[in-house]
Every structure is written in C-alpha cells, then in structure tokens.
Scaffold this active site. Structure first.
Site, PDB file in Angstrom:
ATOM      1  N   HIS A  86     -17.815   1.827   1.223  1.00  0.00           N
ATOM      2  CA  HIS A  86     -17.067   0.356   0.217  1.00  0.00           C
ATOM      3  C   HIS A  86     -17.134  -0.048   1.074  1.00  0.00           C
ATOM      4  CE1 HIS A  86     -16.026   3.168  -3.263  1.00  0.00           C
ATOM      5  NE2 HIS A  86     -17.586   3.374  -3.034  1.00  0.00           N
ATOM      6  N   GLU A  88     -14.544  -2.792   1.323  1.00  0.00           N
ATOM      7  CA  GLU A  88     -13.479  -2.894   2.502  1.00  0.00           C
ATOM      8  C   GLU A  88     -13.087  -1.707   4.361  1.00  0.00           C
ATOM      9  OE1 GLU A  88     -13.380  -1.844  -0.363  1.00  0.00           O
ATOM     10  OE2 GLU A  88     -11.911  -1.681  -1.941  1.00  0.00           O
ATOM     11  N   ARG A  93     -14.535  -1.538  10.107  1.00  0.00           N
ATOM     12  CA  ARG A  93     -15.730  -1.256  10.769  1.00  0.00           C
ATOM     13  C   ARG A  93     -15.818  -2.596  11.906  1.00  0.00           C
ATOM     14  NH1 ARG A  93     -18.277   3.821  11.292  1.00  0.00           N
ATOM     15  NH2 ARG A  93     -17.447   5.258   9.530  1.00  0.00           N
ATOM     16  N   CYS A 138     -11.012   1.003  -5.288  1.00  0.00           N
ATOM     17  CA  CYS A 138     -10.484   1.747  -5.829  1.00  0.00           C
ATOM     18  C   CYS A 138      -9.539   3.680  -5.293  1.00  0.00           C
ATOM     19  CB  CYS A 138     -12.214   2.785  -5.603  1.00  0.00           C
ATOM     20  SG  CYS A 138     -12.213   3.402  -3.936  1.00  0.00           S
ATOM     21  N   CYS A 188     -10.470   4.376  -0.959  1.00  0.00           N
ATOM     22  CA  CYS A 188      -9.967   2.935  -0.505  1.00  0.00           C
ATOM     23  C   CYS A 188      -8.640   2.296  -0.282  1.00  0.00           C
ATOM     24  CB  CYS A 188     -10.651   2.291  -1.082  1.00  0.00           C
ATOM     25  SG  CYS A 188     -12.050   1.392  -0.722  1.00  0.00           S
ATOM     26  N   LYS A 191      -6.718   4.988   2.159  1.00  0.00           N
ATOM     27  CA  LYS A 191      -6.762   4.231   3.410  1.00  0.00           C
ATOM     28  C   LYS A 191      -6.026   2.896   4.130  1.00  0.00           C
ATOM     29  CE  LYS A 191     -11.612   6.734   4.313  1.00  0.00           C
ATOM     30  NZ  LYS A 191     -12.795   6.418   4.130  1.00  0.00           N
ATOM     31  N   ARG A 194      -2.509   4.265   4.384  1.00  0.00           N
ATOM     32  CA  ARG A 194      -2.781   4.834   5.824  1.00  0.00           C
ATOM     33  C   ARG A 194      -2.628   3.694   6.798  1.00  0.00           C
ATOM     34  NH1 ARG A 194      -7.322   8.511   7.299  1.00  0.00           N
ATOM     35  NH2 ARG A 194      -8.520   6.411   7.169  1.00  0.00           N
TER      36      ARG A 194
END
Length: 285
Positions: A86, A88, A93, A138, A188, A191, A194
């Site tokens: 995805h 994001e 990365r 998402c 996403c 994450k 997080r």
C-alpha cells in the site's frame, strides 16, 4: 506534543493545499511508466519535511503509489518478499532508505542533528515531518465484525491481528481488505497508530535515531469516499484517540503518544479517485 510551529486549524486550508500540491507536483514530474492508464486508479502517499523559515513550502522526502498486498498463500518462506505494498507503507520504506543513505555519508542532511553523546540523531528543531495521502487510509472506517478477533495486547506475540475496529472496539486491530486470498497485513491506519507511539523509524533505526513523529496527516477525500457527514478533521481524530486510549499509560523512554493534526486536502486528480457504481475499479499496483 506538537510545538508552536505546527500548522494550526486556522492554517489548515493553506497547509493542506501546500502539502498536496508539493506531493502531486513531484508525482507529475516522474515518468509515465507505472502510472494508471485509462480507467485505472491508485493511491499516492508522500512524506514531506517543512522548514521553520518557510513552513508552507515543504520538501517531498519520499512518495509511492500502491494498493496491493500479498495474500497469506503467497508469502515467501525466506522473508524476501514485500507483503504490504500500500502507498503509505512503501512511502515509509523509501523514507527509511533515504535516512540510512544520508546518515551514512560524510555530510548528513541538514534536517538531522546529533542528539548527544550517545551517537544518535534527531530531527532538527523547527523542522517537522508530515504525511499526505490521496484518500482515507484503509482501516479507518468500521466494518462488520470478524470471527477471528485478536486483542491488541496479543499482537507482540503474533504476526498480525484480524478484526473489525470501531470507536467502541478499541482493543482490536483490522487486517487490510482484499479479494480472494486473505492478507495477513495489518491495516494502514493501525500502522499509522503505531507510528504515533513509537515513531516511523522502526526498530533498527531506533539504535541511531530518536523517534520521528508525524506533525500532520493530510488526506485528499475523493467524492463518495466517506459517509455523509464524515469529517476528516474531527472523525479521524476521534478514531485515533480511541485506539491510543487502549494502550498502556506507561511508555518506555524515549517513546510517547503523539497525536498529529489532520487536515483535508482538495480533491486529488482523477487517477486517484476510485470509481463507484456497477463498474468495478481497476487498481494500478
């Protein structure tokens, strides 16, 4: 906590336009290969850096497009495949790759400074990190409950969590949506949640870099992409606050809960708008 130089609600329109314009301008400068064609559409995400002397002229550090992730049956046994592609996640990365490359040079970037005697780096004072996405990530919108629910406090011993999440179900996380083979990737927005606690730098970079937190998240909403009355600035903030509230109040140093400001950007170009109706959308991975 956000410092005084963070875009304030009254500046939200100006910042949303600045962030989206910078990301879309950088995207348009890229070659045509790999971009949506015809009825295809995709999602664009970009990490941006703002400077105290000109905060409305951010620099794009990384960007990516993508809507795909591997199903459970396609996961590689050697860990050599990217499970989650995805936008994001791929943009993050790319940002980490940039940080690795620039810290390893003899002249590190001006936006990172030495933190102290422990050899770690940190974001320079007055500089801020931002995220722009062309649509809601998402995992924001509630979905019908799944029978495979996993409590968030069990995630540290598991590969993924799987369930629906609404404001009343703050103890659960949600897997990414998909057709066919079920994915094991966490949504996403979970994450992003997080990242609001431990930063975006990841475990390995934490040894040489203090936590990098997002100051703002700007989202471009496509027509019909959210229910009537859904407001990014208020509703997404409530969802994020509910998810963070279920975490432990004790955070190990140097981590802390961070709540970025959310802004709604102008409607993005057609290639980032998913079609609706009887014709299924064609996504460009």
């Amino acid at each position: 906590m956000l410092d005084a130089s963070s875009p304030q609600p009254r500046d939200g329109v100006l910042w949303a336009e600045a962030a989206s314009s910078a990301a879309l301008r950088q995207y348009c400068a890229l070659p045509k290969k790999g971009k949506p064609q015809g009825r295809e559409s995709t999602v664009l995400a970009a990490f941006l850096l703002s400077f105290p002397e000109n905060p409305l002229n951010p620099t794009v550090l990384s960007l990516a497009t993508g809507t795909k992730c591997l199903g459970a049956a396609r996961l590689g046994p050697h860990g050599d495949l990217v499970h989650d592609a995805h936008a994001e996640i791929v943009a993050r990365r790319a940002l980490l790759r940039l940080i690795y490359a620039e810290i390893g040079t003899n002249s590190p970037p001006s936006w990172l400074v030495a933190s102290g005697t422990d050899g770690r780096w940190r974001l320079r004072d007055g500089h801020q990190l931002h995220l722009y996405i062309t649509q809601l990530p998402c995992g924001v919108m509630p979905v019908p409950p799944s029978p495979l629910e996993v409590r968030r406090d069990q995630l540290d011993t598991m590969v993924n969590g799987c369930s629906a999440l609404s404001i009343s179900d703050v103890g659960f996380v949600q897997r990414k949506p998909g057709r066919g083979d079920t994915t094991l990737s966490v949504s996403c927005f979970d994450k992003i949640t997080r990242w609001c606690v431990v930063g975006i730098q990841g475990a390995l970079l934490s040894h040489i870099l203090e936590p990098l937190y997002l100051s703002t998240i700007t989202i471009g909403q496509s027509p019909g992409g959210a229910p009537d009355g859904f407001c990014i600035e208020s509703n997404v903030v409530k969802v994020l606050g509910a998810r963070l509230s279920c975490l432990s109040r004790k955070y190990p140093d140097p981590f802390k809960p961070n709540k970025p400001l959310f802004f709604e950007a102008p409607i993005p170009p057609q290639e980032f708008q998913h079609t609706s109706g009887d014709i299924p959308p064609l996504t460009c991975g």
